[in-house]
Design a protein around this motif. Structure first.
Motif, mmCIF file in Angstrom:
data_model
loop_
_atom_site.group_PDB
_atom_site.id
_atom_site.type_symbol
_atom_site.label_atom_id
_atom_site.label_comp_id
_atom_site.label_asym_id
_atom_site.label_seq_id
_atom_site.Cartn_x
_atom_site.Cartn_y
_atom_site.Cartn_z
ATOM 1 N N THR A 73 0.807 -1.210 0.000
ATOM 2 C CA THR A 73 0.000 0.000 0.000
ATOM 3 C C THR A 73 0.843 1.264 0.000
ATOM 4 N N ALA A 74 2.028 1.221 0.548
ATOM 5 C CA ALA A 74 2.869 2.413 0.602
ATOM 6 C C ALA A 74 4.169 2.154 -0.169
ATOM 7 N N PRO A 75 4.716 3.180 -0.826
ATOM 8 C CA PRO A 75 5.944 2.968 -1.601
ATOM 9 C C PRO A 75 7.122 2.504 -0.752
ATOM 10 N N ASP A 76 7.196 2.961 0.498
ATOM 11 C CA ASP A 76 8.339 2.562 1.313
ATOM 12 C C ASP A 76 8.222 1.119 1.809
ATOM 13 N N ASP A 77 7.097 0.440 1.540
ATOM 14 C CA ASP A 77 6.958 -0.971 1.860
ATOM 15 C C ASP A 77 7.302 -1.863 0.671
ATOM 16 N N ASP A 78 7.495 -1.269 -0.483
ATOM 17 C CA ASP A 78 7.730 -2.018 -1.711
ATOM 18 C C ASP A 78 9.233 -2.172 -1.951
#
Length: 130
Positions: A73-78
Motif C-alpha cells: 500500500t505504501a511505496p516505502d513498503d515495496d
C-alpha cells in the motif's frame, strides 16, 4: 423478567450474527442451498435459520478470503520501489560526477589554449597576411 430480556438479546444476537455471516459469505462457498435461499430462511425462521446456517450452510475448513493486493500500500513498503530508488540515486550521482569532470576538462582545455577558441585567428587572414 430478566430472563426474558436475556433470551430476547440472545435470539437477536444469533439472528444478526447469522444473517451478517450469510451476507458476507461468498455465494460459491455456501453449502446446502443457494445464498439467496439462506437469506430467506434466516428471515423467515430467525433462530432455527441461524442454527441451520451455522451447522449446515456455512463453509468449513476455509479461512476467510481476503483480497490479495499485488503491490504494497505504501511505496516505502515495496522492495522493488526502494531498489529502483537506490539505482536512480546512484545514476544521478554518476551523472553529476561526469558533468563535473566534463566541466573541469573543458576549463582545462580553455586554459591550455590560452583562452582562444580553435576557430579564432590572430590578426591574420586565412592567407597569413595582415
Amino acid at each position: 423478567m430478566l430472563l426474558r430480556v436475556v433470551l430476547a438479546v440472545a435470539v437477536l444476537a444469533i439472528f444478526v450474527y447469522g444473517l451478517v455471516d450469510v451476507i458476507r459469505t461468498d455465494a460459491r462457498l455456501t453449502r446446502g442451498i443457494s445464498k439467496p435461499a439462506w437469506i430467506v430462511v434466516m428471515i423467515v425462521l430467525p433462530v432455527i435459520g441461524a442454527i441451520l446456517w451455522l451447522l449446515i450452510g456455512r463453509p468449513r475448513g476455509t479461512p476467510p478470503q481476503r483480497e490479495n493486493y499485488r503491490h504494497p500500500t505504501a511505496p516505502d513498503d515495496d522492495p522493488d520501489f526502494l531498489r529502483n530508488l537506490e539505482v536512480r540515486r546512484r545514476q544521478e550521482a554518476e551523472a553529476a560526477r561526469l558533468k563535473k569532470l566534463k566541466d573541469e576538462l573543458d576549463a582545462k582545455a580553455k586554459n591550455d589554449d590560452g583562452g582562444k577558441d580553435k576557430h579564432e585567428t590572430d590578426e591574420h587572414d586565412n592567407d597569413g597576411l595582415k
